[in-house]
Each structure stands twice: as C-alpha cells, then as structure tokens.
Design a protein around this motif. Structure first.
Motif, short mmCIF file in Angstrom:
data_model
loop_
_atom_site.label_atom_id
_atom_site.label_comp_id
_atom_site.label_asym_id
_atom_site.label_seq_id
_atom_site.Cartn_x
_atom_site.Cartn_y
_atom_site.Cartn_z
N VAL A 220 0.85 -1.19 0.00
CA VAL A 220 0.00 0.00 0.00
C VAL A 220 0.89 1.24 0.00
O VAL A 220 2.06 1.18 0.40
CB VAL A 220 -0.93 0.03 1.24
N GLN A 221 0.32 2.35 -0.46
CA GLN A 221 1.00 3.63 -0.33
C GLN A 221 0.59 4.27 0.99
O GLN A 221 -0.59 4.25 1.35
CB GLN A 221 0.64 4.56 -1.48
N VAL A 222 1.54 4.84 1.70
CA VAL A 222 1.26 5.55 2.94
C VAL A 222 1.43 7.04 2.71
O VAL A 222 2.48 7.49 2.24
CB VAL A 222 2.19 5.07 4.08
N TRP A 223 0.36 7.78 3.01
CA TRP A 223 0.37 9.23 2.91
C TRP A 223 0.14 9.82 4.31
O TRP A 223 -0.43 9.14 5.18
CB TRP A 223 -0.74 9.73 1.97
N ARG A 234 2.58 12.09 -0.08
CA ARG A 234 2.98 10.69 -0.05
C ARG A 234 4.26 10.55 0.76
O ARG A 234 5.28 11.18 0.47
CB ARG A 234 3.20 10.18 -1.47
N LEU A 235 4.22 9.69 1.77
CA LEU A 235 5.41 9.41 2.57
C LEU A 235 6.24 8.29 1.95
O LEU A 235 7.46 8.39 1.82
CB LEU A 235 5.01 9.02 4.00
N PRO A 237 5.81 4.75 -1.00
CA PRO A 237 7.09 5.12 -1.64
C PRO A 237 7.04 6.55 -2.17
O PRO A 237 5.98 7.03 -2.55
CB PRO A 237 7.22 4.10 -2.77
N VAL A 238 8.20 7.18 -2.21
CA VAL A 238 8.24 8.59 -2.61
C VAL A 238 7.80 8.75 -4.06
O VAL A 238 7.04 9.65 -4.40
CB VAL A 238 9.66 9.16 -2.40
N GLU A 239 8.28 7.88 -4.94
CA GLU A 239 7.88 7.91 -6.35
C GLU A 239 7.00 6.70 -6.62
O GLU A 239 7.42 5.56 -6.41
CB GLU A 239 9.12 7.87 -7.25
N ALA A 240 5.77 6.94 -7.04
CA ALA A 240 4.84 5.83 -7.29
C ALA A 240 3.70 6.33 -8.15
O ALA A 240 3.42 7.53 -8.21
CB ALA A 240 4.30 5.29 -5.96
N PRO A 241 3.02 5.43 -8.86
CA PRO A 241 1.87 5.83 -9.66
C PRO A 241 0.75 6.37 -8.79
O PRO A 241 0.66 6.05 -7.59
CB PRO A 241 1.45 4.54 -10.37
N GLY A 242 -0.13 7.16 -9.40
CA GLY A 242 -1.27 7.71 -8.69
C GLY A 242 -2.50 6.82 -8.77
O GLY A 242 -2.54 5.83 -9.51
N LEU A 243 -3.51 7.17 -8.01
CA LEU A 243 -4.78 6.45 -8.00
C LEU A 243 -5.57 6.71 -9.28
O LEU A 243 -5.54 7.82 -9.82
CB LEU A 243 -5.63 6.89 -6.81
N SER A 244 -6.30 5.71 -9.73
CA SER A 244 -7.19 5.89 -10.86
C SER A 244 -8.25 4.80 -10.84
O SER A 244 -8.09 3.77 -10.20
CB SER A 244 -6.42 5.83 -12.19
N TYR A 245 -9.37 5.08 -11.53
CA TYR A 245 -10.37 4.05 -11.78
C TYR A 245 -10.82 4.17 -13.23
O TYR A 245 -10.65 5.22 -13.85
CB TYR A 245 -11.55 4.15 -10.80
N THR A 246 -11.38 3.10 -13.75
CA THR A 246 -11.77 3.09 -15.15
C THR A 246 -13.27 2.94 -15.31
O THR A 246 -13.96 2.39 -14.45
CB THR A 246 -11.09 1.93 -15.91
N LEU A 247 -13.76 3.48 -16.41
CA LEU A 247 -15.14 3.27 -16.87
C LEU A 247 -15.02 2.59 -18.23
O LEU A 247 -15.06 3.24 -19.27
CB LEU A 247 -15.88 4.61 -16.97
N PRO A 248 -14.82 1.26 -18.24
CA PRO A 248 -14.47 0.56 -19.48
C PRO A 248 -15.48 0.74 -20.60
O PRO A 248 -15.11 0.81 -21.77
CB PRO A 248 -14.40 -0.92 -19.03
N GLU A 249 -16.76 0.83 -20.23
CA GLU A 249 -17.79 0.95 -21.27
C GLU A 249 -17.64 2.22 -22.08
O GLU A 249 -18.07 2.29 -23.23
CB GLU A 249 -19.17 0.90 -20.60
#
Length: 434
Positions: A220-223, A234-235, A237-249
């Motif tokens: 998990v990422q700890v903030w 973000r505490l 990891p310092v460099e990491a991807p951000g959160l996202s969600y998809t609407l596949p339709e």
C-alpha cells in the motif's frame, strides 16, 4: 417489556410501529415482525427503541454476516435480505417524492444492484487509544456513539483492507504518537491502495521507518495529512503511480487524489454511469451541462459520445482535476470546466452557460435547489437527468421542476450504492415538452 408488530421501515432502516398514539422507531426490527423492544429515548410524540427479542420473524430476515453488527455504526441493514434492502430503498424514494414533492414518477426504473460485500473502496475509519480495551482501536464509530467500535475485520471493506485492521492497530500502537493519529482515510483504485494517516503532531524518523516498512509489507502507499485535506503528501514510496479508476464501457480512465470525492462502490458507479447515459442519451453536437461535475465522473462519458460538455463545480481543485482527466483521455476538444458556487446559482449565471440541449445534475446531499429555481423560461433544457444521494432534497427539487418549471418526472429508481446501510442513491429523468 413492551411488545409490538412492526408496520414498516423508515428512511434510516428502523422498524416503525405505533403504540398508545406514539410512533415508535425500533432499531433492528423488520415489517410484519412481532418484537419485544426497550426504549432508549422518549419524546412527546415518538420513542426510539432497540429490539430485545424477535417473537415472530420476517421471512426476509437473514443472519448478519458481521459479528459486530448492531454495535458498529457502519451498517444498519445486515439483518435484511439484500434484494429486500433495495425494495425498501425504492419505497423510501417513492415516499419522499410524493410526501415531500407531491410528484410521482411515470415509470419506476429497476433497481441497480451490485456486490453486497467488500464493496467500500472509499472509507474514513477512526483511531482511538483506549487502554481499558487493550490499547489502539481502529474502525468505524459505534452506533449512536462517538466511541470507536472494537473490531478486527469489516465485511463491507475490500478483503485486503479488512484483513489489515489488526495490523494497523499494531502499527499505530508502536508509533511515538498513538494518541495523536485520529483517523485513516482509505482510497482504493483499480491497481493501488492508499492509506492517509491524519497526524496531529510530527512523526519521528523511527515512526516514518515503521510506516515505510508497513507500506512495503502490505503493498500500500502511505500518505500523511498533518493539517487540512490539501496538506496530504505521499510518505512512502516517494515515487509511485497515482490512484485511478476506469469506466471501461466509455473508454475513460479517471485519475484522483486520495482525498478527492469519488464514489465508494466502483461496480455500482459503472452501472449508474450506464443508466445515466441511457437516460441522458447524449448526441454528437449537443451542448450538455454537467453541474456539480467533480473530477469529471459523468462529464467524460458525455464527452466521449461526441457531445460538448460544460462541467461546473465549486471546487477549483476538482475543476483542475477534471480538465487534466479530459486531457489524459483525449477529450479536451469537446469539454470545458468552470469553477462556480452552484448553491448561489442565478438566472444570469446559468444563462452565461449558453443554450443547453440537456443537463445532468449530481449534487451533494444538500441538493440543487438554487439551480432548479434559476432555470429561466428562456433556458429550460428539454431533458434533465438528476443523480441524487438524498431522496428528500431530490423530492424538494423535483417539486420545483414539475410544479413550477413544467417538467414531467418520466422515471426514477434507486442504485444500491451502499448495501447493508440505509443510504439511498437514486436517479431521475425529467422531460419538458414545449
């Protein structure tokens, strides 16, 4: 101990009965049941009670899955079959439309169902140091209380978060400020889980090392959030991807920050998106307003249809995020976003949006009364889709649209966004014929 037969459920999922001219609301009771109850609050016209014993059970009563049900305040309807829960919520919506707004939908839409357990991808859980209960407690508040429920798992959180609760207790107990970390905000994206720790005092280097080790061990990422929501960082990891969600339709990916508002139930959000787009029916070339647009949850599917969407939102931060999401998805050419306080909407401010073919409204619990009142005779879009998280304010606003603005309430229905709770999410279609 008094005995009564329960007549119905109210909007909070409580059993309703009448005894000696008083309305009695009984926690945990279901319609048709004969129950013993004990009163915990008396008022001149009503009483609040809790169930003591079921003498004759409803056929719709089920055994709650969670061992903390009844004490934890996170859920109120685990004792009712999930399909019946949706029927109750539909009735709450219809009752609100009629009793508050004096309107009825011409068509009742089929309830939108999704997963009943493990669905809550957004949550804010409390943390409390309680030496009498063994130390740190991590969980939701107890029912009718400011205390934190003593819980080691949660059936409505995703399993990997539920399993983490005991480990979070151990983690916080080992920090230097266990009594100065009042809450953890949970945000789960498609591929990433973020835990935001609200720290009222600075952490030591040893504390930060413990948090980083926990992050690595559990994926998990700890903030941290030392002040207001905008202070998060973000505490590890310092460099990491951000959160996202998809609407596949709709071929859309939405980026968001851990404290941004997003729907808690990803599957229901996707189904609600499908229903809203079916009702709105956006067409290429149309100008459509998305009011209270947030980070673009509805805006980008509208834009994907080829329509031009005008998103309006009170938070400048979310307006910026919506624009960034439009750019990420290649939809900036037919979308634009503006910051404005829609709770103070006027005829002039709405007229400034220009001619609108359709409007989607998705307000917070307060509803959109200023918006619906500000719709002028010169600017009444033929179709409005209204997504609501509060049946009472939807009904109030529907009364204005129907009785003052000349719309018909063509259809309405619920989406069971929060199974096991009394929360009612709904959607309504209004149409106006010149």
């Amino acid at each position: 101990m008094p005995v009564a037969i329960i007549e119905s459920l109210d909007h909070e999922g409580r059993g309703v009965t009448h005894v000696d001219g008083k309305t009695v609301f009984v926690d945990g009771a279901l319609p048709g049941e004969e129950v013993e109850y004990s009163v915990y609050r008396r008022k001149p016209s009503y009483e609040l009670a809790q169930i003591s014993r079921v003498l004759q059970a409803s056929a719709q009563r089920v055994t709650p899955r969670c061992e903390y049900f009844g004490k934890c305040g996170g859920c109120s309807m685990q004792h009712l079959d999930p399909v019946a829960q949706a029927a109750v919520k539909q009735r709450v919506l219809e009752d609100a439309l009629w009793h508050v707004g004096k309107v009825k939908a011409e068509t009742i839409l089929a309830a939108i169902h999704g997963p009943s357990w493990g669905y809550r991808y957004r949550a804010r859980i409390g943390v409390r140091l309680v030496p009498k209960k063994g130390g740190i407690l991590v969980g939701f508040h107890e029912r009718r209380s400011s205390y934190i429920a003593d819980m080691l798992n949660c059936e409505i959180l995703p399993p990997h978060i539920s399993n983490m609760l005991p480990k979070l207790r151990e983690l916080i107990a080992g920090l230097s400020i266990p009594d100065r970390l009042p809450q953890i905000e949970i945000a789960v994206g498609d591929d990433i889980t973020v835990l935001v720790f609200r720290n009222l005092l600075p952490l030591t280097a040893t504390d930060e090392k413990r948090l980083a080790d926990f992050s690595d061990a559990h994926g998990v990422q700890v903030w941290l959030q030392p002040k207001g929501p905008d202070s998060i960082y973000r505490l590890h990891p310092v460099e990491a991807p951000g959160l996202s969600y998809t609407l596949p339709e709709f071929g859309v990916t939405m980026d968001f920050r851990p404290t941004d508002f997003t729907q808690v139930n990803v599957e229901i959000n996707r189904l609600l998106m499908r229903r809203s787009m079916q009702l709105l029916d956006p067409q290429p070339g149309e100008r459509i307003a998305d009011l209270f647009c947030g980070l673009g949850n509805f805006s980008l599917p509208i834009a994907r249809s080829g329509a031009h969407v005008l998103g309006v939102e009170g938070s400048e931060t979310l307006v910026r995020r919506a624009g960034e999401n439009a750019a990420r998805n290649g939809l900036q050419a037919n979308s634009e976003f503006h910051a404005a306080n829609l709770f103070e909407a006027t005829e002039d401010s709405l007229a400034a949006l220009g001619k609108l073919d359709k409007v989607l409204i998705d307000p917070p619990r307060e509803g959109a009364i200023a918006v619906v009142k500000a719709l002028s005779a010169a600017q009444l879009p033929p179709r409005i889709v209204y997504v609501s998280c509060n049946p009472a304010t939807l009904a109030r606003d529907a009364a204005v649209l129907v009785h003052e603005k000349g719309y018909r309430l063509k259809s309405a229905g619920i989406a069971n966004m929060f199974p096991q709770t009394s929360h009612v999410e709904s959607i309504a279609l209004f149409e106006r014929e010149d």
